[in-house]
Each structure stands twice: as C-alpha cells, then as structure tokens.
Design an enzyme around this catalytic site. Structure first.
Site, PDB file in Angstrom:
ATOM      1  CB  CYS A 165     -35.324  -3.830  16.298  1.00  0.00           C
ATOM      2  SG  CYS A 165     -33.908  -3.248  15.175  1.00  0.00           S
ATOM      3  CB  SER A 200     -39.988   0.849   9.091  1.00  0.00           C
ATOM      4  OG  SER A 200     -38.866   0.006   9.423  1.00  0.00           O
ATOM      5  CB  ILE A 260     -33.755   4.840  10.622  1.00  0.00           C
ATOM      6  CG1 ILE A 260     -33.193   5.935   9.950  1.00  0.00           C
ATOM      7  CG2 ILE A 260     -33.121   3.554  10.092  1.00  0.00           C
ATOM      8  CD1 ILE A 260     -31.588   6.211   9.815  1.00  0.00           C
ATOM      9  CE  LYS A 276     -43.269   2.272   3.913  1.00  0.00           C
ATOM     10  NZ  LYS A 276     -42.647   3.390   4.319  1.00  0.00           N
ATOM     11  CG  HIS A 299     -37.935   0.604  13.159  1.00  0.00           C
ATOM     12  ND1 HIS A 299     -38.014   0.307  14.555  1.00  0.00           N
ATOM     13  CD2 HIS A 299     -37.179  -0.319  12.987  1.00  0.00           C
ATOM     14  CE1 HIS A 299     -37.374  -0.869  14.637  1.00  0.00           C
ATOM     15  NE2 HIS A 299     -36.750  -1.289  13.686  1.00  0.00           N
TER      16      HIS A 299
END
Lengths: 385, 385
Positions: free
Chosen positions: A83, A207, A209, A329, A333
């Site tokens: 990430c 969070s 995706i 959040k 993400h």
C-alpha cells in the site's frame, strides 16, 4: 541533490469504476497532471501499483501506461511496496530528477481492484503480509491490524468509541472533496454500531477499497519558474524506512518505527519540526493507524494519539489537521494509488485550492504512506516558497 | 550525477531450488554481494522481481528482503518491469546513489518460479504482454516471440538452422560457469531436432526458467578506493527506454526500437561506440532476440544479426562476444533476476574473474535486459578504470 518542484497534479474520483479499464483510470490521472503542469511530454514515467498482476492479469505497468499515454521511447518503470507503492514511485521519480539524469518525471499511482469482489481481493491484499509466517496461519490484513488495535486499547486503556473522531473527521472532510468515494457524515453512534469485521475493527474503522489513480509531474526547481498566480510546491523532504515485514517480529508492535525514522529524516531534510506542519495526510487504512502515525511522527506521546481526535486537534482548524480531503477512510483506498492521492492533496492544500476543506494559510504539509502493517513507510514534506 | 562504482557482486546457481525458499535464494545472493564488497551495511535495498505476487503469494519484496538480511530501518523497495525487472532495479538504485541521497545501495534480482510448474508459470509470464489485446486472444509469451521469429525468417530469408550458433555458443560458454543451470554442449543437429514449442521456436531456441538471485553493491566512485588487486568497475552508461507493450502496435515488429534508444543513450553517456564493447550480455530469452538485439545495438545491419553467429563473431574470441557465461539460454532465465545476473557477469568479465570463459583483455562491457517482447529495455555500459 537538485531541488525538485511539483509542477502539476491530477486525480480521478475513487469509486467502483467498472465502466473503465485499468488503462483508462491511470491514463485519466496522468493526462490531468500533464494538463495541470502545462506540458505534453516528460522524460520518464514512474507507476506505483500493488495488485495489477493479481487482480488485472497485467504486469509491466510502467511501459503499459507509457504506451497508453503516448510516451513512446521514454523510460518507464513500476514500483511496488504494497500500500506504500504510490509514495515509493514518487520517491523513485524524485531521485531520478534530483540526480540530474532526468529533467522531468510523471508519477502515477493507480489501482483497479473492485471488479474482483470479496475473497480474491482479500487474498491479494494479504500478499503485503508475510506469506510464510503470517498469511500461512490464516490471518488476513484486517486481522493483523485488529490484533494491533486490541493490544493498543489494552495497553493504554482506550475504549473503541475513543477512535470515533478519526473516522468522523475523515467523513466530514470528504464531503468537500468531489474525488472522494464516500460523502456521508457519520456519528459516534453509527461508528459504534457498524458491522464488526475483525474485533475490534468494525466497518467504520476500516477504509473502503476502490478504483482510482492520482498523478504528479515533477521538475528541477531551478529550471521552471512558478506558474503565474499559483504557489510553487517544493519537495522539501523525502525519506523511506522499513520495519520487519511480520508484525510478530517487532520488539514493540505498537510503535511504528519506520514512521518515526522516515519522518525524522524528512523533517531534517526539510529543516522543519512537527509543530511546523500545517496539514498532514496520514495513512488511516484503519483508525488505529491514525493514532500510531501521529505518535511516531511526534504529534502525541506514546499511547496518546487517540487524544488528538478527542481534543478536536485533527480537524481543519485544529493543531494538526489530518485527512483533510477524507483520508483513506472516506476518500477511499485504492491501495497502490493512495500514496499519490496524498501527494496530490497536500499539493492542493499548499496551493490553497481546497475550497471548503482548505486549511487556512497552509504552507508546509506532510504525506505519509504505509505499506503492510507498518513495514514500509515513506514520508514526504512539501513546502511553498 | 555522481559517478557510481560496483563494489561487490554475488549470485546463486540457477536451478530448481525446491529446498530453498524465496527468502533464502535472494538472501544468499545479497550476502555474497555484501561479502564481496567487504561491507555489512548499506543505505538501501532495491529488489527486482516479476512473479512473486503470482507464484509465491508474496508482495512488498523490498521490505521482505531488508528484514531477512537485517537491514532494519533502511529504505527498501521493489521494482517490476517484467523480465527487465533486474536491470530496472539496478537503475533505480543507481539514480538514488548518483543523486547524492544514498551513499550505498544493494540491488538484488530474484525469482523463484519452478515450484509451480507448467501452466501457472506460463500464465504468470503472460502478464508481461498486453492482457486486453494479446493475452485475451490466447497467445502466450513464447507465441509472441514465435510470430516475430517467423516474420524475421520470411523477411530476410533465413532458415531455422541459421539461429543455431546462438544456442550452441551459449551452451558452450555455460560449461565454464558453475552458476549456470545447463552444462551440456549442443550440436546443430540437436538444435534442429529438439521439440517444437511454438513454430518456429523449439526447445533449444528458448531459455529455461529457473530459481535464482544475483546482487550487487554500488557506491559513489569518489568515496571508495579500489579494492587492492581488483579492477574497479564503474557504471559508465545507463539508460532505459520503452516501446508499445503489444507487438502488433509497432510500426516495425522486427526492430527493437527501445534497444536502439537505450543503447544509443548508454553509449553516449559512457563515451563509447559499439566497436568499443568487449563483452555484451544480451537478453537471449529466445534465439531471435539475440539477432534483434545485435542489430538494434549497432553490431549488425537490419536482418543480418544471424550472420554474426554464422561467422563466429559472437564467441569468446570473436568480434562481439555474447552470452559469455551461458546467457539466458544456458545460464537459465529466472525472469526478474536475469538483469542482475547480466550486471554480475559483465562485472566479473571486467575484473577478469571468468576463468575458461574470460574474454581476454575485456575493459568495457555492456548488459542489455528486456521486459516483455521488447517493450521495456535497459542498457548498461560498465568500464574498468
């Protein structure tokens, strides 16, 4: 090293973009950044991505996107640090321009991950953890963060509701960001009652995706004058540090030592201290990570990061505004793209282009991108002249 | 840019290393390079790898290996450019050291791909091609190269047997290289009669996959004196260029334009011409690629690369020795590691450490690493002082 400036930025809305291919999503952000920079050509392309081999069946994304956006013959490469891939690509581009080898670079963070829903993506995300010693035991990536959060609550005496301000702040700020995935305010009550995922992490700690891409064009500061009417954003500090890949190998799993190390170096390089930072885009993949990042970067004592939320210090008018555009959040993400969304957002804050979510008078901003459960952490400090 | 020197190199044997994990294979090459360099610490780690997310279930290889070899807190990142990942990682490390940001870097190219035999690896390798417009049509990576080879034979009037010298030379040289996967001489007759894979590419046109890792430690030349008794190898030229990702998009699929562009820039940076190159480690994933690389890099006219093999110009005593340690064909092709094997081998040639396969008097060498079917090409020129 030569001083490097951010000449242009671009981003797509984060969403389930089933109608757009991986190419189109990354290409859109790239074109927007080139347009914003007022150039149609760069010396090289650096792409940050984590999941495309697993989820999209596509490797070699550097060349794939160079081809799509017409940068034929130019250098192109993909960087992967889970990430943290977006900021890692930014740093690779930064080094190449700072070295004098390149006079411009386009960096694109991109991820298309919602076409394969559910188990496939969970399994793909778990490749950020240690395949032999973590994933083999059946733990997911959320599960690892849940273990950290539970231990933190136990050690420092916090309740789950004490983390609510992180999510509430992020959701509130996302309303002012058209590129964010979520646009709904949430309450402490909703936060407490949302569906449990991996105790104590529930849906509103985590969070979402998404599919998205964010991009920037960088150039040597000495070669490019400021665009009239716009503050010129300089990359004042950049650093990357690592921790053990498996959480269980750490002496203290509640301290993000790679955040501490990379922030320390980035502060020193930029000649600033934590109190100089006007805006901080941190990596709130889970609410616990907000607390740990704030502590490791010098904004709170050990175990007291949560208090910054409870004291309202993290809001747009607080002492250290975080997630000003929604954070992971509520912005969403798209994992390999996130680090570049952070760079784009800090740039926009320093240019004073953030409308309702503008941090008034922001001149120095920081972006911190995390790969794995604190395993790879990159910190960038941006400044306006 | 600061001048950069190669301080140490290391490599593992290429084989089916079922008894060793991905960690152990990469770690072994890393430790050997550190030992050869006489250092136990570096500022950062750059890992080149293509397949680990797909074949090993592991991402974030930078941090994964930094952890395993004890480089805690240090910067680490993974670079991916399909089969060009090794040289792409080398170039990323080079930029970071050349920029002044780092005073040393360890680069490791690593691949463990034989534990999953057959279809899985073929599908994984196909992620180097265009997922939407090539792989979706059912073509494999070998298939794409077969189309190129067939067209080349048609256009320039060559027979399949005319490619035999490339494979024969590589096999002969591998006998002197203990790290090579294959150690058997082959004849034109064997070459012609070997099993067909994708017409006209047969088994002896194609490089074997394998598990392996190769590594190098680089430092600013100004900071480190030569190790007594050993020539100091400098990175004199480095360049990366791209072509379209899909072969069918190229104006001329028989010309490696990215090889031409990257070689041209690397020559200029090093201040050399093709005739100055004493040893050339090229990317002979398939025999056709040897011909195309030699042509694009200025060693033969268009369509005449095959003649260099027939004229014995590619042997250790020829005009342009290639595959001096076995090449991809006989050393083996652990895809993300190959670019670093080439760097290690050229370094050893310039240090005159190659025994029976030494190119006498070698002072300037070149390594060229290819990702995809000519899509990403990196060229490095190394020199001894």
């Amino acid at each position: 090293m030569r001083q490097v400036a951010i000449l242009g930025v671009g981003q797509t809305k984060i969403d389930e973009q089933w109608e757009k291919s991986l190419r189109e999503i990354g290409g859109e952000a790239a074109f927007l950044a080139l347009q914003d920079a007022g150039v149609d050509k760069v010396d090289a392309l650096f792409v940050g991505n984590m999941l495309s081999p697993l989820v999209d069946g596509q490797n070699q994304l550097g060349t794939y996107f160079a081809d799509w956006i017409g940068l034929w013959n130019q250098e192109a490469v993909k960087i992967e640090a889970a990430c943290g891939s977006g900021a890692a690509a930014f740093r690779a581009g930064l080094m190449a321009v700072a070295s004098g080898e390149l006079d411009s670079a386009l960096i694109v963070g991109v991820e298309k991950m919602t076409d394969k829903a559910g188990h496939d993506v969970t399994a793909a995300l778990a490749t950020a953890a240690d395949a032999d010693y973590e994933v083999e035991q059946g733990v997911s990536f959320v599960g690892l963060n849940a273990l950290i959060m539970r231990r933190y609550m136990h050690e420092f005496g916090w309740q789950h509701a004490d983390f609510a301000p992180f999510s509430i702040n992020a959701h509130a700020n996302a309303i002012g960001n058209p590129f964010a995935r979520l646009h709904d305010r949430i309450t402490v009550d909703q936060f407490e009652k949302s569906a449990m995922i991996a105790t104590p992490i529930n849906l509103l700690d985590a969070s979402p995706i998404g599919d998205g891409a964010a991009a920037a064009v960088i150039v040597p500061a000495e070669k490019v004058a400021a665009i009239p009417g716009r503050s010129r954003v300089l990359v004042a500090g950049s650093s990357s540090a690592t921790d053990t890949i498996a959480v269980h190998s750490r002496k203290d799993p509640l301290f993000l030592s790679a955040a501490y190390e990379s922030a320390k170096k980035a502060y020193a390089m930029a000649g600033v201290n934590p109190e100089d930072i006007n805006v901080f885009e941190l990596h709130d993949a889970f609410s616990i990570m907000s607390a740990l990042s704030l502590e490791a970067c010098g904004f709170a004592e050990r175990g007291q990061g949560v208090r910054l939320g409870l004291d309202n210090a993290i809001s747009l008018k607080g002492r250290i505004p975080i997630c000003t555009r929604g954070g992971l959040k509520a912005r969403g993400h798209p994992v390999g793209a996130t680090g570049m969304y952070q760079i784009v957002e800090v740039t926009q804050q320093l240019r004073h282009e953030c409308g309702a979510t503008q941090v008034v008078g922001a001149r120095i901003g920081m972006a911190q991108n995390i790969g794995g459960s604190g395993a790879t952490i990159l910190t960038h400090v941006l400044k306006v002249e």
